[in-house]
Design a protein around this motif. Structure first.
Motif, PDB file in Angstrom:
ATOM      1  N   THR A 159       7.674  33.572  11.645  1.00 52.97           N
ATOM      2  CA  THR A 159       7.678  32.691  12.822  1.00 52.97           C
ATOM      3  C   THR A 159       8.936  31.831  12.852  1.00 52.97           C
ATOM      4  O   THR A 159       9.570  31.690  13.904  1.00 52.97           O
ATOM      5  CB  THR A 159       6.410  31.816  12.816  1.00 52.97           C
ATOM      6  OG1 THR A 159       5.285  32.695  12.802  1.00 52.97           O
ATOM      7  CG2 THR A 159       6.347  30.925  14.031  1.00 52.97           C
ATOM      8  N   ASP A 182       1.040  37.541  17.039  1.00 51.12           N
ATOM      9  CA  ASP A 182       0.399  37.594  15.720  1.00 51.12           C
ATOM     10  C   ASP A 182      -1.114  37.417  15.902  1.00 51.12           C
ATOM     11  O   ASP A 182      -1.568  36.348  16.290  1.00 51.12           O
ATOM     12  CB  ASP A 182       0.968  36.482  14.838  1.00 51.12           C
ATOM     13  CG  ASP A 182       0.434  36.532  13.413  1.00 51.12           C
ATOM     14  OD1 ASP A 182      -0.560  37.260  13.181  1.00 51.12           O
ATOM     15  OD2 ASP A 182       0.986  35.850  12.543  1.00 51.12           O
ATOM     16  N   THR A 187       1.401  30.904  15.237  1.00 49.15           N
ATOM     17  CA  THR A 187       1.676  29.470  15.157  1.00 49.15           C
ATOM     18  C   THR A 187       2.849  29.066  16.042  1.00 49.15           C
ATOM     19  O   THR A 187       3.353  27.956  15.922  1.00 49.15           O
ATOM     20  CB  THR A 187       2.007  29.083  13.700  1.00 49.15           C
ATOM     21  OG1 THR A 187       3.073  29.921  13.239  1.00 49.15           O
ATOM     22  CG2 THR A 187       0.820  29.253  12.793  1.00 49.15           C
ATOM     23  N   ASP A 266       7.073  37.699  17.756  1.00 46.91           N
ATOM     24  CA  ASP A 266       6.582  37.325  16.427  1.00 46.91           C
ATOM     25  C   ASP A 266       5.282  38.109  16.219  1.00 46.91           C
ATOM     26  O   ASP A 266       4.346  37.964  16.990  1.00 46.91           O
ATOM     27  CB  ASP A 266       6.327  35.806  16.427  1.00 46.91           C
ATOM     28  CG  ASP A 266       5.856  35.294  15.075  1.00 46.91           C
ATOM     29  OD1 ASP A 266       5.932  36.033  14.086  1.00 46.91           O
ATOM     30  OD2 ASP A 266       5.401  34.127  15.024  1.00 46.91           O
TER      31      ASP A 266
HETATM   32 MG    MG Z   1       3.775  33.271  11.612  1.00 49.89          MG
END
Ligand code: MG
Ligand code: ADP
Length: 410
Positions: A159, A182, A187, A266
């Motif tokens: 990330t 993800d 996050t 990501d």
């Molecule tokens: Mg991550």
């Protein structure tokens, strides 16, 4: 031999199609009159027909359903009312092979069947996954690049790398879209200081699944969080992963490429394809989002951690990635490199280990830089804003250079 027709048509048009087939001197036979989509998909998967004639307004007729029909070798003729053009657009975007007016007489129904013949004659073995995207996009205007940022378990810094690459590319003047795909606990929202309530990737995937994702709706759903930087946050709870099916994301990547020069995704760490479920092509898979991004990527940035455990995981991860046979260039990045975990010459140790065990000879390294990484997290900002002179940011710029250079990767 008669062409088997699966009929899932609403209202009076249904019996017209059936009668037209009966009157076709054996050229067409309606093999199943389906009450709903479930019945239609089951009949298609059972190999009962080569053509499906469906009402455009059929409940739950979306990209996923079209894919299932196409995978079963069924061409789809959708019947739509010209007075409702949005329905025509929607069913086309979902991947219907042909959209024709709903017949109001026997002659019209005959024309529907004739157009189905033309379709079968011209049947091109198009990649079914692309149909939805093509219909949404029309002629490609431009093709941005998609970078999947991936890496093994153990929080190596996927990330951190994805967020900062997106920010740096944007700062260079190239609009970037950062996407959190993800499915194990994304996050990105937190890292860039956004609320979880943003609509995010799930909303975009939903629109794509329903055939209504276009440039405008993607732009609306992907807020601009800094100059030339857009973001699609991830699912707020890990158990929402079924909201990110590959069929919808494949469409998302296509639209994203048109919207921006750079899409940075990501991803999760896991590549396993659930063998137990593989017989059931319609079952959602948790890693579908990651796999879809990797398959669509122009380049994969593989992030591993520089300590001995992280390196061992990276070597295994590279071999798992190779098993996918993606034929896509990779940029291998070893993050959190520090002498305390890798010996006095950590760079050399990493290069040696990856050359020997993974056959990788070009590696970029990023130093362990607690102050910069923590400071950025705390402020919910990117490194170029809150630690522009840090060692970590400087090293990250080398990764940006590598991505942005014309023949940079491999
Ligand atoms: Mg991550
Ligand atoms: N080079 C680095 N130096 C110090 N801390 C780092 C570095 N890269 C990442 N981190 C920290 O490691 C933790 C995990 O990073 P993250 O990017 O969330 O990993 P992943 O996405 O792979 O799970 C975060 O607290 C992040 O700030």
């Amino acid at each position: 031999m008669a062409v088997g027709v699966l009929c899932a048509v609403r209202g009076a048009a249904e019996s017209l199609v059936v009668r037209a087939a009966e009157a076709s001197a054996g050229r067409f036979t309606v093999t199943r009159r389906c009450a709903d989509l479930t019945e239609l998909l089951a009949a298609a998967e059972a190999g009962l027909g080569r053509v499906a004639i469906v009402s455009a307004e059929l409940d739950r007729l979306d990209v996923e359903a079209m894919l299932t029909l196409h995978r079963a070798g069924v061409q789809v003729v959708a019947l739509a009312d010209a007075a409702r053009p949005w329905l025509v657009d929607r069913v086309q975007a979902c991947g219907a092979d042909l959209v024709v007016p709903t017949p109001d007489g026997l002659a019209g129904a005959r024309t529907v069947l004739e157009s189905a013949t033309a379709l079968l004659d011209a049947a091109v073995p198009d990649h079914p996954d692309l149909k939805g995207a093509d219909a949404v996009l029309g002629e490609p205007l431009r093709r941005g690049r998609l970078v999947a940022v991936w890496g093994p378990t153990g929080a190596p810094g996927r990330t951190t790398v994805a967020v900062n690459l997106a920010a740096e590319l944007a700062a260079r003047g190239e609009t970037s879209l950062l996407v959190d795909a993800d499915t194990y606990g994304g996050t990105v929202a937190q890292v860039v200081g956004l609320l979880d309530e943003a609509p995010g990737l799930a909303a975009v995937a939903r629109a794509a699944g329903q055939g209504s994702l276009d440039l405008r709706s993607l732009a609306r759903l992907a807020p601009v969080i800094a100059e030339r930087l857009r973001v699609l946050t991830g699912i707020s709870r890990a158990d929402r992963w079924p909201e990110l099916p590959a069929s919808a994301l494949d469409v998302v990547w296509g639209v994203a490429r048109q919207l921006v020069p750079w899409t940075l995704v990501d991803t999760g760490f896991c590549l396993e394809q659930d063998e137990q479920l593989s017989y059931d092509t319609r079952a959602p898979q948790r890693n579908a989002a990651t796999l879809s991004a990797l398959r669509a990527a122009d380049v994969v940035v593989v992030v591993g951690a520089g300590d001995p455990v992280g390196l061992a995981r990276l070597v295994r991860a590279l071999s798992e990635l190779a098993d996918l046979r993606l034929d896509v260039p990779q940029v291998v990045v070893v993050n959190r490199l520090r002498a305390s975990a890798s010996g006095a010459r950590p760079e050399a140790a990493v290069h040696d280990a990856l050359a020997r065990y993974a056959g990788v000879h070009r590696v970029l390294t990023l130093p362990e830089d607690r102050a910069a990484a923590d400071g950025a997290l705390l402020a919910g900002r990117v490194l170029r804003e809150c630690a522009p002179g840090s060692a970590l940011r400087k090293a990250l710029l080398a990764v940006v250079e590598r991505l942005a250079a014309p023949v940079a990767v491999g």
